[in-house]
Scaffold this motif. Sequence first.
Motif, mmCIF file in Angstrom:
data_model
loop_
_atom_site.group_PDB
_atom_site.id
_atom_site.type_symbol
_atom_site.label_atom_id
_atom_site.label_comp_id
_atom_site.label_asym_id
_atom_site.label_seq_id
_atom_site.Cartn_x
_atom_site.Cartn_y
_atom_site.Cartn_z
ATOM 1 N N ALA A 50 63.449 80.015 30.022
ATOM 2 C CA ALA A 50 63.424 79.298 28.752
ATOM 3 C C ALA A 50 62.229 78.360 28.731
ATOM 4 N N THR A 51 61.804 77.991 27.523
ATOM 5 C CA THR A 51 60.697 77.054 27.366
ATOM 6 C C THR A 51 61.223 75.629 27.415
ATOM 7 N N VAL A 52 60.644 74.812 28.292
ATOM 8 C CA VAL A 52 61.061 73.417 28.451
ATOM 9 C C VAL A 52 60.201 72.533 27.547
ATOM 10 N N ALA A 53 60.846 71.574 26.893
ATOM 11 C CA ALA A 53 60.128 70.654 26.010
ATOM 12 C C ALA A 53 60.665 69.245 26.197
ATOM 13 N N SER A 54 59.909 68.264 25.708
ATOM 14 C CA SER A 54 60.322 66.849 25.731
ATOM 15 C C SER A 54 60.770 66.422 27.121
ATOM 16 N N ALA A 55 60.033 66.846 28.139
ATOM 17 C CA ALA A 55 60.451 66.583 29.516
ATOM 18 C C ALA A 55 60.041 65.188 29.981
ATOM 19 N N THR A 56 60.996 64.475 30.552
ATOM 20 C CA THR A 56 60.745 63.208 31.227
ATOM 21 C C THR A 56 61.430 63.290 32.589
ATOM 22 N N ALA A 57 61.378 62.215 33.339
ATOM 23 C CA ALA A 57 62.027 62.215 34.651
ATOM 24 C C ALA A 57 63.548 62.270 34.539
ATOM 25 N N THR A 58 64.081 61.883 33.368
ATOM 26 C CA THR A 58 65.536 61.802 33.231
ATOM 27 C C THR A 58 66.130 62.747 32.191
ATOM 28 N N SER A 59 65.305 63.468 31.451
ATOM 29 C CA SER A 59 65.854 64.394 30.454
ATOM 30 C C SER A 59 64.806 65.411 30.018
ATOM 31 N N PHE A 60 65.291 66.498 29.466
ATOM 32 C CA PHE A 60 64.412 67.494 28.842
ATOM 33 C C PHE A 60 65.264 68.374 27.948
ATOM 34 N N THR A 61 64.605 69.157 27.101
ATOM 35 C CA THR A 61 65.316 70.111 26.257
ATOM 36 C C THR A 61 64.777 71.510 26.517
ATOM 37 N N ALA A 62 65.601 72.488 26.250
ATOM 38 C CA ALA A 62 65.193 73.891 26.381
ATOM 39 C C ALA A 62 65.955 74.706 25.339
ATOM 40 N N LYS A 63 65.273 75.695 24.756
ATOM 41 C CA LYS A 63 65.920 76.562 23.780
ATOM 42 C C LYS A 63 66.457 77.816 24.451
ATOM 43 N N VAL A 64 67.638 78.219 24.013
ATOM 44 C CA VAL A 64 68.248 79.427 24.559
ATOM 45 C C VAL A 64 67.378 80.628 24.180
ATOM 46 N N PRO A 65 66.904 81.402 25.166
ATOM 47 C CA PRO A 65 66.041 82.553 24.861
ATOM 48 C C PRO A 65 66.768 83.621 24.047
#
Length: 195
Positions: A50-65
């Motif tokens: 999946a593509t990872v976005a909005s990544a920080t040391a404590t959180s990130f988002t990913a869209k279901v492929p």
Amino acid sequence: ANTNICVSVNPSQLSTVTGFTPNTGPSATTVTFTGTGLSGVQVFFNGVAATVASATATSFTAKVPATATTGPITVVSDYGVWVSPTNFTVAVVPAPTITSFTPTTGLVGTPITINGTNFTGVTAVKIGTVSITGFTVVSATQITATLPTTAKTGAISVTTSGGTATSTSFTVVALPTITSFTPTSITIASATKSV
């Protein structure tokens, strides 16, 4: 001679996922992960990257492929691998269908009512190749829209994450046009009245 190498790892660098939400959804659903040491991670939904976005040391988002299936989520970093203790359920979105539309013919600007099924999460409504913007999803079985000024006769289509439904052709009635007129002027003779 044996050489001992000591590698020191800061505990804050270790990747730990403490939770993710939601735990179910169709493809393209955005899933939010929280934890520590999450910078530079890779994410797999049941083995599909999946593509990872909005990544920080404590959180990130990913869209279901789009090709993901129900199964565990795996988060991979330079400092370890985390596998979700429970599965992420990939919901199958049923494809929309168009059963009817009214009217079946009209001028640009004509209001149209589209009837069918599975109109949840509609992303596009078109007539032919022309997008109809400003459509309203009244319910899972009905959409209202206005025929755009650039519309041409063609099939109406409704698109969701489950697929695209296509109707029979809607006939766009052309507005009348004036190409010329003759004569372009006339002379009105004055009249003299005797008393």
